[in-house]
Structure formats: structure tokens, C-alpha cells
Write an enzyme that holds these catalytic residues in place. Structure first.
Site, PDB file in Angstrom:
ATOM      1  CE  LYS A 169      16.974   7.166  -0.919  1.00  0.00           C
ATOM      2  NZ  LYS A 169      16.154   8.377  -0.908  1.00  0.00           N
ATOM      3  CD  GLU A 244       7.022  -5.451   3.185  1.00  0.00           C
ATOM      4  OE1 GLU A 244       5.905  -5.535   2.641  1.00  0.00           O
ATOM      5  OE2 GLU A 244       7.470  -6.316   3.955  1.00  0.00           O
ATOM      6  CB  CYS A 278       1.374   0.530   1.093  1.00  0.00           C
ATOM      7  SG  CYS A 278       1.830   0.216   2.807  1.00  0.00           S
ATOM      8  CD  GLU A 378      -0.027   2.395  -3.960  1.00  0.00           C
ATOM      9  OE1 GLU A 378       1.047   2.659  -4.532  1.00  0.00           O
ATOM     10  OE2 GLU A 378      -0.085   1.793  -2.880  1.00  0.00           O
TER      11      GLU A 378
END
Ligand code: NAD
Length: 473
Positions: A169, A244, A278, A378
Site C-alpha cells: 500500500k 520505521e 527521517c 520532527e
């Protein structure tokens, strides 16, 4: 305007049952460039059923047969590299050098998995038992937009290497790249149902995959918030889960570092993938006595950093992927100013001379303290925080004072010191005086940056379960 109206189930391109159309944008122009018809939960169920049917035969294929498949997939993606590269620039806005790297990365992960599989032993001995590493079953692979083709190919490579079948997906925002990758993988001529690719929304297709009892394993890359939802949803059927997730990676500059090298590396580590990474090094820890010197070099380096047209070879920072991401990054720059951090480069708004596109001014704050929002959350854009420290103890404490633990960077001329600091940092990867990637090494996060590891044999084992057989040796 392009139209994408097919998903891939059971070895064939089919029209989705889902009827929602989703606009695709060029982030450098803000213009709609295409649209995609999204799959829905029924499509996800059909894909899972196809993967389930394909699993028993695929799980019994030989290691050699799967190595050959991975090599065919690699060749097929290489054959589409130029098309993929164009799509990455058009749909994602990656600067040309980055776009080329991303297009190549998508095929490289397949050959790297083939190499890892060549060296992998599925059977070993433990005492009197034979231990066989057995594929888990149907794997659900859910990926984000910031390196769409690479994530699809990387997760698929590891799942298939292990002998799992898969339902992918991808992010709905990367449908053009997905279409090219899907066509390439179809050309590799794998048995029907071994992999299925259904582009749809997270809360329908993604949720269906992460709750379905016939899915044994989820491998997810994306935000920490969605990762937690997937973990909760998967708990009902005790799915094996690799997550992750996000990061707030520290860049520890030791007092003996060669700044002429450390500053360009720190800026690259922070602004890589236009800040939408990331693993971006977003908290730069600098020894207080050398702060002014470091800041001066950072100003020069950022002045040389071009944020703008991704097709201009001088550009290293492209646009944010969407208006929503642009607004989010703008909000963080405002929060940094409001919380008292000192802007030493960039700031709010678009870069000078840029009238349209979701571009950000490459931004660096100094006088940041680790409790400020811009040091804790973040941002996922080219916004960096310099934090001064007084001694190495404090630097390590600040580096570890975060919910995240994906990657860290240490710059020093003394490898022994750097290694010592690296050993004390809570992160899945520590890069000393380098930004290099090592595909044989594990990749993944400590703490809320994730669960499990990808890449190399670690990545293959994430799709396997040990089975002990006694009495046969
Ligand atoms: P996201 O979490 O919003 O979406 C990721 C994927 O999950 C998309 O395909 C989305 O449709 C799907 N999804 C959303 N809700 C879902 C649900 N309820 N159930 C199942 N699937 C669902 O992330 P994003 O905005 O696409 O990507 C940015 C994030 O990804 C950042 O936080 C970044 O740090 C992270 N990221 C992590 C890594 C890593 O390897 N650790 C790499 C790249 C990006």
C-alpha cells in the site's frame, strides 16, 4: 494530465472497486498534473486473498529461484530508471541529483537483497535441533511518499527474499512513481499473486491490511503516530510488525572536529531530501567555545544552498511535497521564532525570487535549547537547530534526550573519541565523519523511531520465524 486508474492484483492490472479520485500535484508549480483512482477496503481484501493463494507455492520456491526473481526485478526496474527519474521530479519535486539517486536506489535495493539472500542460511543447528527459518505468510507493506519507489522495492525485496507474498500500500500521493514501478515489476514475470499493489488511503486500504487476519506481518515506514495505530490494530491478530518511523537525529560536533568538513556534512545531513528525511540530522550539537565560528561557516554554507526549481542542477533543496507539508514547516519556523531561538539563516515564507511552489527558505536556528518545540518534534523540512553544549557528557545527554533514536552523526578528528560517543548514543545507526549508506548493515530505530530492522540479512529475517525440528539430526 495523466490518469491512473489501475491497481495490481493477482498478476494483472485491474480497475479498482474504489471510486474516489485523488488529485496529483507538481509541488514545484502547485498545479494538478494528474489524478488517480483509489482502491478501497474491498480491493485490499482481494489483494490479500490473492497473496494468500500464492503463498504456499511461493514459500516452497528454492532460494536460487527467488534470487533469480530478484535479479529479474532489478533488471526490470533498471530498464525504467529514466521514466522513474522523471516521475520523481514531476511528482515529488526532488532536485535532479537526488532524483537520479532515488531512481537508482529503487533498483539497487533489489540487487542488494539478492546478494544478501545468496549468503543467507535458512537452516542451522541449535543443540540437538534443526532450526529452519520459515516465511511468515502474507506481508502488508505500507510506505510513505518521501522515497516511494525505493520503499516499495526495498520492502518487497526483503519480503520475497524470505519467501513471503505481499500486498503493498504505497502513499496515495506518489501514484505516478507507483505505476512505473508496478509496470516494471510486472515485466519481471513473477507468479500471479506473489505481489499486489493497491494505492489507496491509509484509513481504508492501510487499515484493512493492518487488521486483516490473513496478513501475518506488517512492514511500515511512515510517521510515529500512524505506526502506533498500526501496532495497536495489528495486536488483535498478533501480527509481526516492523516499524520505521520518525527521527530527530543529533549531529554531535566534537571540539576537535575539522569544521571545514563538518559544516558542509552537517548541512547536507540536515537538508538531505529537501529536509523530508527521517534520518535528517536536525539537532546540531556544537561546543560552546566554538559556536560563533561554527555559525559563521553555517551562514556561508546555507547561502550557497539553493532552494528552488528542482530541474536546475544547482538546486539542492526542492519543494515540500504538498501544501499541507509547506504549511506545517512554516508553522514550525514561526514556533522557533516565538520560542526565542535565533535565526541565523532563512526564515518564514518562500525563498527570494520564488513566486510559486511549496518551497521553503533553508533555515537554521541557533541558541536552541533541547526543550524547545523545534528541538523535540520532527519538522520534516529544511529547518535545523543548533544547540550549544559545555562538555561531552552534556552533548551525549542532549543527543539522547529525545523520544526518537533512528540515526546520529558524530564529527571528530579522533576516531577513538568518536567511537566512544557513538557507543553511548541511543540510535539504530551512527555515522562518524560520513554520510555514507551501508546496505548490508541493519537500519531502524531505537525508542519511538521504530521496531525492528531493515536491510541485509536483518531485513530478510524480519519476514521469517524460526522453527525448531527435533529428532531429525
Ligand atoms: P504517514 O504515517 O502519514 O503515512 C505513511 C503511510 O501510512 C501512507 O501510505 C499512509 O497512507 C498510510 N497510513 C495512514 N494512516 C494509516 C492507517 N490508519 N493505517 C494504515 N496505514 C495508514 O507518513 P507520511 O506523511 O507519508 O511520511 C512521513 C513520515 O514518514 C515522517 O514522520 C517520517 O519520519 C517517516 N519516515 C520514516 C522513515 C524511516 O525509515 N524510519 C523513512 C521515511 C519516512
Amino acid at each position: 494530465m495523466y490518469t491512473i486508474d489501475r491497481i495490481y492484483i493477482d498478476g494483472a492490472f485491474v480497475t479498482p472497486h474504489g471510486e474516489e479520485w485523488f488529485d496529483l500535484f507538481n509541488p514545484a508549480t502547485e498545479r494538478v498534473t494528474g489524478r488517480v483512482r483509489l482502491a478501497d477496503a474491498k480491493d485490499a481484501r482481494d489483494a490479500i486473498a490473492a497473496a494468500k493463494r500464492a503463498f504456499p507455492a511461493f514459500a516452497r520456491t528454492s532460494q536460487r529461484a527467488r534470487i533469480d526473481m530478484l535479479r529479474r526485478m532489478h533488471a526490470a526496474v533498471v530498464a525504467k530508471e529514466d521514466e522513474l527519474y522523471e516521475a520523481i521530479i514531476e511528482e515529488y519535486g526532488a532536485p535532479v541529483s537526488r532524483g537520479r539517486w532515488m531512481a537508482q536506489h529503487a533498483s539497487n535495493v533489489l540487487s542488494e537483497a539478492a546478494r544478501a539472500l545468496e549468503q543467507y542460511g535458512f537452516t542451522r543447528q541449535a543443540g540437538t535441533a534443526e532450526v529452519v527459518m520459515q516465511p511468515l505468510g502474507v506481508a502488508g507493506l505500507i510506505t510513505p511518499w518521501n522515497s516511494n519507489a525505493g520503499f516499495i522495492c526495498g520492502k518487497l525485496a526483503a519480503a520475497l527474499a524470505a519467501g513471503c507474498t505481499a500486498v503493498v500500500k504505497p502513499s496515495e500521493m506518489s501514484a505516478l512513481q507507483t505505476q512505473i514501478v508496478t509496470q516494471a515489476l510486472h515485466d519481471a514475470d513473477l507468479p500471479p499473486g506473489v505481489f499486489n499493489i493497491v494505492t489507496g488511503r491509509g484509513d481504508s486500504v492501510g487499515a484493512q491490511i493492518s487488521s486483516h487476519p490473513d496478513v501475518a506481518k506488517i512492514s511500515f515506514t511512515g510517521s510515529t503516530a500512524v505506526g502506533k495505530t498500526i501496532l495497536r490494530t495489528g495486536a488483535d491478530t498478533l501480527k509481526r510488525v516492523t516499524l520505521e518511523l520518525g527521527g530527530k537525529s543529533p549531529v554531535v560536533v566534537l571540539d576537535d572536529a575539522e569544521f571545514a568538513q563538518a559544516v558542509p556534512l552537517a548541512i547536507q545531513a540536515g537538508f538531505m531530501n529537501s529536509g523530508q528525511a527521517c534520518i535528517a540530522g536536525t539537532r546540531i550539537l556544537v561546543p560552546r567555545p566554538r559556536l560563533a565560528e561554527f555559525e559563521a561557516l553555517v551562514r556561508d554554507e546555507v547561502a550557497r544552498t539553493q532552494s528552488g526549481d528542482p530541474r536546475d542542477p544547482r538546486t539542492t533543496v526542492g519543494p515540500m511535497v504538498s501544501q499541507k507539508q509547506w504549511e506545517r514547516v512554516q508553522r514550525y519556523i514561526r514556533i522557533g521564532i516565538d520560542e526565542g531561538a535565533r535565526l541565523i539563516a532563512g526564515g518564514e515564507g518562500r525563498p527570494d525570487g520564488v513566486a510559486a511552489g511549496w518551497f521553503i527558505r533553508p533555515t537554521v536556528f541557533s541558541d536552541v535549547t533541547n526543550d524547545m518545540t523545534i528541538a523535540r518534534e520532527e519538522i520534516f523540512g529544511p529547518v535545523l537547530a543548533i544547540i550549544a553544549y559545555d562538555d561531552v557528557e552534556q552533548a551525549v545527554a542532549i543527543a539522547n534526550d529525545t523520544n526518537y533514536g533512528l540515526q546520529a552523526y558524530v564529527f571528530s578528528q579522533d576516531t577513538t573519541r568518536a567511537r566512544d560517543v557513538a557507543s553511548r548514543i541511543e540510535a539504530g545507526r551512527v555515522l562518524v565523519n560520513t554520510l555514507a549508506h551501508e546496505p548490508a548493515a541493519p537500519f531502524g530505530g531505537f525508542k519511538q523511531s521504530g521496531i525492528g530492522r531493515e536491510y541485509g540479512t536483518y531485513g530478510i529475517e524480519a519476514f521469517l520465524e524460526p522453527k525448531a525440528v527435533l529428532g531429525v539430526l
